[in-house]
Write a protein that holds these residues in place. Sequence first.
Motif: not given
Length: 243
Positions: A32, A61, A106
Amino acid sequence: MKTRIITGVALFLAVLAIFIIDSYLLNFIILGIVLFFSFVESEKLYGLKEKTLVIIAMIFYLLAPFSNPVFIAILSVLLVLSVLAHFKSESLRSVLPFLYPMTPIFLIWMLYSEFGIAYLAWMILTVVACDSGAYFVGKFYGKRVFSLTSPNKTWEGVAGGIFLGSFVGAFLGYFVTEDILHSLLTSLFVAAFGVWGDLFESYLKRNAGVKDSGDIFPGHGGMLDRIDGYLFGVVAMLWMLSW
């Protein structure tokens, strides 16, 4: 050169510690952080100033662990495009950071969450070996320019990098899959895609008129400068694992 090597060693040890600890929550937090800084740097490269975009990216996210990350990434892209269309925006540039670097990040989470830390380590170390081989072979033996996008890259360096990345990757992949041929082919594609990932980052920086995407890592530039190869390499890795 000295600063670059010291920073590189420090980063390698930090990543090695992450591999050993292998904490699901910690890795999610770290990725992150990577997403946040990468996204902010990409906005500068794309000439964007909307501060809310990174907030939207981080919200999506947070949804990644609860669904297929690919679908979440596509959903975010479609949402941004829908908003741009709704307000009749004159430019679609605002969607670019969601395509790159967000979507590949991702995919990195997808690789880790679905296949485990060993596969993530395999992908990352293959790209690291490729980068190292390309840098040192290119520095000492490079003569022919690989691309006008990045004049410092040479065909000799690229060949050396892909060779070393494939060799190291095949060695690591064998311990993960016990299939030397598939490990070699996977590592070859990951290394090759890693080269193009680095070249694409150079293309963005050249268009933006900057040397580095940021200055987080002394001698290495910004976050995007450090992960550009992984952002393309992870696509090759997931593609090969789908066979």
